[in-house]
Write a protein that holds these residues in place. Structure first.
Motif, short mmCIF file in Angstrom:
data_model
loop_
_atom_site.label_atom_id
_atom_site.label_comp_id
_atom_site.label_asym_id
_atom_site.label_seq_id
_atom_site.Cartn_x
_atom_site.Cartn_y
_atom_site.Cartn_z
N LEU A 51 1.02 -1.27 0.02
CA LEU A 51 0.05 -0.13 -0.15
C LEU A 51 0.74 1.13 0.03
CD1 LEU A 51 -2.77 1.47 0.39
CD2 LEU A 51 -2.46 1.02 2.74
N THR A 52 0.48 2.29 -0.76
CA THR A 52 1.13 3.43 -0.86
C THR A 52 0.40 4.54 -0.79
OG1 THR A 52 3.03 2.66 -2.50
CG2 THR A 52 2.59 4.91 -2.34
N VAL A 53 0.52 5.30 0.29
CA VAL A 53 -0.55 6.24 0.49
C VAL A 53 0.33 7.82 0.26
CG1 VAL A 53 -1.86 7.78 2.13
CG2 VAL A 53 -1.60 5.09 2.03
N GLU A 54 -0.48 8.61 -0.34
CA GLU A 54 0.27 10.06 -0.47
C GLU A 54 -0.40 11.11 0.48
OE1 GLU A 54 0.76 13.64 -4.00
OE2 GLU A 54 -0.75 11.67 -4.32
N PHE A 55 0.40 11.76 1.28
CA PHE A 55 0.22 12.57 2.23
C PHE A 55 0.21 13.92 1.69
CE2 PHE A 55 1.18 10.42 6.71
CZ PHE A 55 0.63 9.11 6.12
N THR A 56 -0.76 14.73 2.22
CA THR A 56 -0.82 16.05 1.61
C THR A 56 -0.19 17.42 2.39
OG1 THR A 56 -3.15 16.24 2.13
CG2 THR A 56 -2.46 15.44 -0.17
N SER A 57 -0.13 17.13 3.80
CA SER A 57 0.27 18.22 4.55
C SER A 57 1.58 17.84 5.60
CB SER A 57 -0.94 18.81 5.12
OG SER A 57 -1.23 17.88 6.10
N ILE A 58 1.98 18.61 6.02
CA ILE A 58 3.06 18.39 6.94
C ILE A 58 2.51 17.99 8.41
CG2 ILE A 58 3.51 20.88 7.88
CD1 ILE A 58 6.01 17.99 7.41
N GLU A 59 1.22 18.64 8.63
CA GLU A 59 0.59 18.12 9.70
C GLU A 59 0.24 16.55 9.70
OE1 GLU A 59 -0.05 22.54 9.04
OE2 GLU A 59 -0.52 20.64 7.87
N GLN A 60 -0.13 16.06 8.58
CA GLN A 60 -0.48 14.63 8.44
C GLN A 60 1.00 13.81 8.69
OE1 GLN A 60 -1.91 14.41 4.49
NE2 GLN A 60 -3.98 14.52 5.02
N LEU A 61 1.93 14.10 8.17
CA LEU A 61 3.40 13.47 8.35
C LEU A 61 3.75 13.64 9.80
CD1 LEU A 61 5.15 12.16 6.34
CD2 LEU A 61 6.53 14.33 6.26
N ASN A 62 3.26 14.45 10.43
CA ASN A 62 3.70 14.75 11.96
C ASN A 62 2.74 14.05 12.80
OD1 ASN A 62 5.97 16.02 11.20
ND2 ASN A 62 4.87 18.24 11.52
N SER A 63 1.65 13.60 12.61
CA SER A 63 0.74 13.01 13.30
C SER A 63 1.02 11.43 13.48
CB SER A 63 -0.80 12.93 12.38
OG SER A 63 -1.61 12.50 13.28
N ASP A 64 0.50 10.95 14.49
CA ASP A 64 0.82 9.47 14.90
C ASP A 64 -0.27 8.74 14.56
OD1 ASP A 64 3.51 9.58 16.12
OD2 ASP A 64 2.33 10.84 17.56
N TYR A 65 -1.58 8.97 14.08
CA TYR A 65 -2.63 8.32 13.78
C TYR A 65 -3.26 9.09 12.64
CZ TYR A 65 -7.23 6.24 14.70
OH TYR A 65 -8.42 5.64 14.46
N LYS A 173 -2.59 5.41 29.35
CA LYS A 173 -1.06 5.11 28.97
C LYS A 173 -0.71 5.88 27.80
CE LYS A 173 -0.79 0.46 30.70
NZ LYS A 173 0.13 0.44 31.88
N ILE A 174 -1.64 5.90 26.82
CA ILE A 174 -1.51 6.60 25.32
C ILE A 174 -1.31 8.04 25.57
CG2 ILE A 174 -2.45 7.02 23.08
CD1 ILE A 174 -3.68 3.96 23.39
N LYS A 175 -2.17 8.75 26.53
CA LYS A 175 -2.23 10.04 26.75
C LYS A 175 -0.82 10.51 27.29
CE LYS A 175 -7.39 10.49 27.42
NZ LYS A 175 -8.19 10.87 28.61
N MET A 176 -0.49 9.83 28.29
CA MET A 176 1.13 9.82 28.95
C MET A 176 2.01 10.04 27.91
SD MET A 176 0.41 7.44 32.50
CE MET A 176 2.34 7.76 32.83
N ARG A 177 1.98 9.27 26.66
CA ARG A 177 3.08 9.36 26.01
C ARG A 177 2.78 10.68 24.94
NH1 ARG A 177 6.19 4.60 25.23
NH2 ARG A 177 7.30 5.87 23.35
N GLU A 178 1.69 11.14 24.85
CA GLU A 178 1.35 12.39 24.19
C GLU A 178 1.62 12.02 22.69
OE1 GLU A 178 3.81 15.57 25.66
OE2 GLU A 178 2.57 15.80 27.40
N PHE A 179 1.20 10.88 22.39
CA PHE A 179 1.00 10.62 20.66
C PHE A 179 -0.02 11.68 20.19
CE2 PHE A 179 2.27 6.63 22.37
CZ PHE A 179 3.54 6.41 21.53
N ARG A 180 0.47 12.09 18.96
CA ARG A 180 -0.49 13.13 18.45
C ARG A 180 -1.65 12.69 17.14
NH1 ARG A 180 5.19 15.44 16.27
NH2 ARG A 180 5.57 13.13 16.42
N GLY A 181 -2.74 13.45 17.44
CA GLY A 181 -3.81 12.98 16.66
C GLY A 181 -4.86 12.06 17.07
N ILE A 182 -4.83 11.94 18.50
CA ILE A 182 -5.71 10.83 18.91
C ILE A 182 -6.57 11.52 19.90
CG2 ILE A 182 -6.05 8.63 20.07
CD1 ILE A 182 -3.05 8.15 19.40
#
Length: 199
Positions: A51-65, A173-182
């Protein structure tokens, strides 16, 4: 009376609209050929096509989800964190950004094996589509989980409505790790517009 475990779980969803907008699968036929495998409760990494997915913004690339339809995409960091806690496989994808392969950050399809008919239909309150419309659940006023069906799973999809849920313990646990986009919402207060709505 049996304890209601619904309040022990949260809905896992997106924090921002950009996480599900403008992501493009390079092969327009990939979904029709491979999505059925991702609805399976068995490992499918050797069955699905790359699978190849095209990202269109730096925000997407910086997200974790991120998400495309029913496909959940997670960063390598989030995948490694989740692996000990969830019954799932993580299948690496190729990421395009500005017409180039983005090697600085890796993403994976998160394929959850725990896709459970978890709705307690006797205690939940919902309406259904007519048989002419294909049946299935339309609107939910009150959602109650079936304890026996959920078992000890910490992350699962309620198969009747394609709703991704995690235990509150794992959510913290996920919140404590501060993953982005969740974003997490209490499952016990969940009400939907329509599982099939595109809104």
């Amino acid at each position: 009376m049996e304890r209601d475990i619904t309040f022990d779980y949260s809905v896992w969803t997106f924090a921002d609209d950009f996480q599900i907008m403008d992501l493009e699968v390079q092969d327009p036929n990939w979904m029709s050929k491979n999505l059925i495998h991702l609805l399976s409760c068995e490992p499918v990494a050797n069955l699905i096509q790359p699978l190849t997915v095209e990202f269109t913004s730096i925000e997407q690339l910086n997200s974790d989800y991120l998400g495309i339809g029913l496909i959940e995409l997670v960063s390598e960091e989030l995948a490694m964190f989740l692996e000990p806690f969830v019954n799932a496989e993580f299948i690496q994808i190729s990421v395009l950004y500005k017409n180039k392969i983005a090697n600085e950050k890796k993403f994976f399809v998160m394929h959850l094996f725990d896709q459970i008919s978890a709705l307690d239909t006797n205690r939940s309150e919902f309406t259904e589509y007519s048989e002419e419309a294909g049946g299935g659940i339309n609107r939910i006023k009150k959602l109650v989980l079936d304890k026996a069906s959920v078992g000890v799973s910490k992350a699962f999809v309620i198969s009747e409505i394609s709703l991704f849920c995690v235990s509150n313990e794992l959510a913290e646990k996920i919140k404590m790790r501060e993953f982005r986009g969740i974003r997490f919402m209490p499952l016990g207060t969940y009400q939907n517009i329509s599982p099939r709505s595109s809104d």
